[in-house]
Design an enzyme around this catalytic site. Structure first.
Site, PDB file in Angstrom:
ATOM      1  N   ARG A 140      25.074  35.587   6.234  1.00 48.19           N
ATOM      2  CA  ARG A 140      25.308  34.838   5.053  1.00 48.19           C
ATOM      3  C   ARG A 140      26.653  34.886   4.692  1.00 48.19           C
ATOM      4  O   ARG A 140      27.197  35.897   4.339  1.00 48.19           O
ATOM      5  CB  ARG A 140      24.556  35.624   4.032  1.00 48.19           C
ATOM      6  CG  ARG A 140      24.549  34.824   2.591  1.00 48.19           C
ATOM      7  CD  ARG A 140      23.723  35.498   1.465  1.00 48.19           C
ATOM      8  NE  ARG A 140      23.896  35.136   0.001  1.00 48.19           N
ATOM      9  CZ  ARG A 140      22.930  34.109  -0.445  1.00 48.19           C
ATOM     10  NH1 ARG A 140      22.230  33.506   0.212  1.00 48.19           N
ATOM     11  NH2 ARG A 140      23.483  33.832  -1.516  1.00 48.19           N
ATOM     12  N   HIS A 187      21.769  25.495   4.206  1.00 47.00           N
ATOM     13  CA  HIS A 187      20.897  26.921   3.560  1.00 47.00           C
ATOM     14  C   HIS A 187      19.542  26.567   4.310  1.00 47.00           C
ATOM     15  O   HIS A 187      18.292  26.422   3.489  1.00 47.00           O
ATOM     16  CB  HIS A 187      20.865  26.860   2.060  1.00 47.00           C
ATOM     17  CG  HIS A 187      20.552  28.275   1.576  1.00 47.00           C
ATOM     18  ND1 HIS A 187      20.149  29.120   2.325  1.00 47.00           N
ATOM     19  CD2 HIS A 187      20.461  28.833   0.317  1.00 47.00           C
ATOM     20  CE1 HIS A 187      19.800  30.368   1.555  1.00 47.00           C
ATOM     21  NE2 HIS A 187      19.944  29.994   0.295  1.00 47.00           N
ATOM     22  N   GLN A 215      16.194  28.438   2.741  1.00 51.58           N
ATOM     23  CA  GLN A 215      15.604  28.118   1.434  1.00 51.58           C
ATOM     24  C   GLN A 215      14.764  26.822   1.562  1.00 51.58           C
ATOM     25  O   GLN A 215      13.813  26.972   0.819  1.00 51.58           O
ATOM     26  CB  GLN A 215      16.963  27.548   0.450  1.00 51.58           C
ATOM     27  CG  GLN A 215      16.694  27.059  -0.879  1.00 51.58           C
ATOM     28  CD  GLN A 215      15.808  28.442  -1.642  1.00 51.58           C
ATOM     29  OE1 GLN A 215      16.350  29.340  -1.831  1.00 51.58           O
ATOM     30  NE2 GLN A 215      14.683  28.021  -2.285  1.00 51.58           N
ATOM     31  N   ASP A 240      19.988  22.701  -8.438  1.00 51.38           N
ATOM     32  CA  ASP A 240      20.626  23.974  -8.240  1.00 51.38           C
ATOM     33  C   ASP A 240      21.742  24.340  -8.957  1.00 51.38           C
ATOM     34  O   ASP A 240      22.276  23.626  -9.903  1.00 51.38           O
ATOM     35  CB  ASP A 240      20.867  23.814  -6.588  1.00 51.38           C
ATOM     36  CG  ASP A 240      21.531  25.193  -6.120  1.00 51.38           C
ATOM     37  OD1 ASP A 240      21.322  26.545  -6.649  1.00 51.38           O
ATOM     38  OD2 ASP A 240      22.078  24.948  -4.924  1.00 51.38           O
ATOM     39  N   CYS A 291      16.365  27.038  -6.620  1.00 41.86           N
ATOM     40  CA  CYS A 291      16.470  28.017  -5.790  1.00 41.86           C
ATOM     41  C   CYS A 291      16.875  29.563  -6.272  1.00 41.86           C
ATOM     42  O   CYS A 291      16.803  30.594  -5.714  1.00 41.86           O
ATOM     43  CB  CYS A 291      17.416  27.833  -4.536  1.00 41.86           C
ATOM     44  SG  CYS A 291      19.109  27.326  -4.782  1.00 41.86           S
ATOM     45  N   LEU A 292      17.153  29.390  -7.676  1.00 49.66           N
ATOM     46  CA  LEU A 292      17.878  30.557  -8.278  1.00 49.66           C
ATOM     47  C   LEU A 292      19.023  31.207  -7.776  1.00 49.66           C
ATOM     48  O   LEU A 292      19.399  31.001  -6.486  1.00 49.66           O
ATOM     49  CB  LEU A 292      16.601  31.637  -8.520  1.00 49.66           C
ATOM     50  CG  LEU A 292      15.414  31.140  -9.032  1.00 49.66           C
ATOM     51  CD1 LEU A 292      14.325  32.215  -9.025  1.00 49.66           C
ATOM     52  CD2 LEU A 292      15.591  30.434 -10.440  1.00 49.66           C
ATOM     53  N   ARG A 302      10.233  32.807  -0.160  1.00 46.90           N
ATOM     54  CA  ARG A 302      11.281  33.123   0.645  1.00 46.90           C
ATOM     55  C   ARG A 302      11.156  34.252   1.775  1.00 46.90           C
ATOM     56  O   ARG A 302      11.587  34.138   2.695  1.00 46.90           O
ATOM     57  CB  ARG A 302      12.511  33.446  -0.425  1.00 46.90           C
ATOM     58  CG  ARG A 302      13.229  32.354  -0.898  1.00 46.90           C
ATOM     59  CD  ARG A 302      14.112  31.414   0.029  1.00 46.90           C
ATOM     60  NE  ARG A 302      15.078  32.182   0.569  1.00 46.90           N
ATOM     61  CZ  ARG A 302      16.105  32.456   0.290  1.00 46.90           C
ATOM     62  NH1 ARG A 302      16.887  32.247  -0.836  1.00 46.90           N
ATOM     63  NH2 ARG A 302      16.950  33.305   1.226  1.00 46.90           N
TER      64      ARG A 302
END
Length: 356
Positions: A143, A170, A173, A265, A305-306, A332
């Site tokens: 990441r 990403h 996700q 997002d 996606c938080l 996820r």
């Protein structure tokens, strides 16, 4: 003699990896069934590199693991004896927890590495790190801030590399998002997804995936916050190839009109904190509310996606029955498990193929 043999063996291994990863980008496996698709040995830096059948295979494997482990309470030590290096330049809740618990649940050993634990690109080059980790573990999830870091790791590693998030994409996700939508709607082809927000890495991954699953994509971003031009061009090509609709606008209500799914997002990603005041001003009118939903289809749902901020979506939508954000967060775990199993094993799903 031993040194020469080691050099030859490393060269052969790199050549084999190059052959595995050099299959034509974005091409379907044609008449071959999903059951014959193999992803073992591949890396996953972006879903741009995966065909329609390969993405469907990943979702099928993920659904299989979820059904057998969560619902049937089976123990599946598919990754027993294997280890994963988890490199995190950016903090995370969902990416860390889903990967670490998922790998352990499958019998493997996860090793979490922060910038305090590893010298990635600082005291040790990414090249050397990739080669060292290739001898110490079976797979790497990273990441990172810059996508170029992932590209360099993948170039030098002899094991699969997974993009846990970069500034450009990403992918993990989006796998969770599409599994969530498949579960909710029963299929994906023909759905319309509307993105209302920033032209960021999550959107880029949607743009590399939606058309391959027969999903129409409508995008609303403020002027100056559009997706990368190269991503737009590839998404347009994919839309033509798969016969789907791709719309780009700066009007949130235009993007939402006739949609099945509203997605947004964060407006201020990690590393953009100094731009917060300007961004909040520029994104005025982009909050998703029930008014936004009033122009969608009757069965509309919401994804995020938080972590979420109030300015992006109000409580009425976020905590409503239309919100799929918490099943999305749980998925996820199942999708990263499906991805890791697919890249490391020849696992064949036992449940019937999903309807796409």
């Amino acid at each position: 003699m031993s040194t020469k043999l080691l050099t030859v063996n490393n060269t052969v291994f790199k050549c084999l990896k190059t052959l595995v990863n050099s299959r034509p980008r974005g091409l379907s496996t044609g008449a071959a069934s999903l059951g014959s698709v193999s992803l073992k040995g591949r890396s996953c830096l972006t879903l741009k590199d995966f065909s329609s059948d390969e993405i469907k295979r990943l979702l099928w494997v993920s659904a299989d693991l979820k059904h057998r482990i969560k619902h049937e309470k089976q123990y599946l030590p598919l990754l027993q004896g294997k280890s994963i290096a988890m490199i995190f330049e950016k903090r995370s809740t969902r990416t860390r927890m889903s990967t670490e618990t998922g790998f352990a649940l499958l019998g493997g050993h996860p090793c979490f590495l922060t910038s305090q634990d590893i010298h990635l690109g600082v005291n040790e080059s990414s090249t050397d790190t990739a080669r060292v980790l290739s001898g110490l573990c079976d797979i790497v999830l990273a990441r990172v801030y810059s996508h170029s870091t992932l590209v360099e790791l993948d170039k030098e590693a002899s094991i699969p590399i997974i993009n846990g998030l970069s500034d450009l994409y990403h992918p993990i996700q989006i796998l969770a998002d599409f599994l969530t939508l498949q579960e909710h709607y029963g299929s994906l082809s023909g759905l319309t997804v509307s993105w209302i927000g920033d032209g960021n890495n999550v959107l880029h991954s949607f743009m590399m995936t939606a058309a391959k699953l027969g999903v129409h994509l409508k995008i609303a971003t403020p002027k100056g916050y559009e997706p990368e031009q190269s991503v737009i061009q590839e998404a347009q090509r994919l839309s033509r190839e798969h016969g789907t609709q791709l719309v780009l606008t700066s009007d949130p209500m235009e993007a939402a009109h006739g949609s099945n799914v509203l997605v947004t997002d964060t407006w201020v990603s990690m590393g953009q904190e100094e731009e917060k005041k300007k961004r909040l001003k520029d994104f005025q009118g982009y909050q998703i509310t029930m008014k936004t939903g009033s122009v969608t289809k009757p069965d509309w749902t919401f994804l995020h996606c938080l972590p979420r901020k109030m300015e992006e979506v109000d409580d009425e939508v976020f905590y409503s029955s239309r919100s799929l954000v918490f099943p999305e967060a749980e998925n996820r775990k199942w999708t990263i498990m499906g991805l890791m199993v697919s890249l490391l094993t020849d696992h064949s799903p036992q449940i019937p193929k999903l309807k796409f």
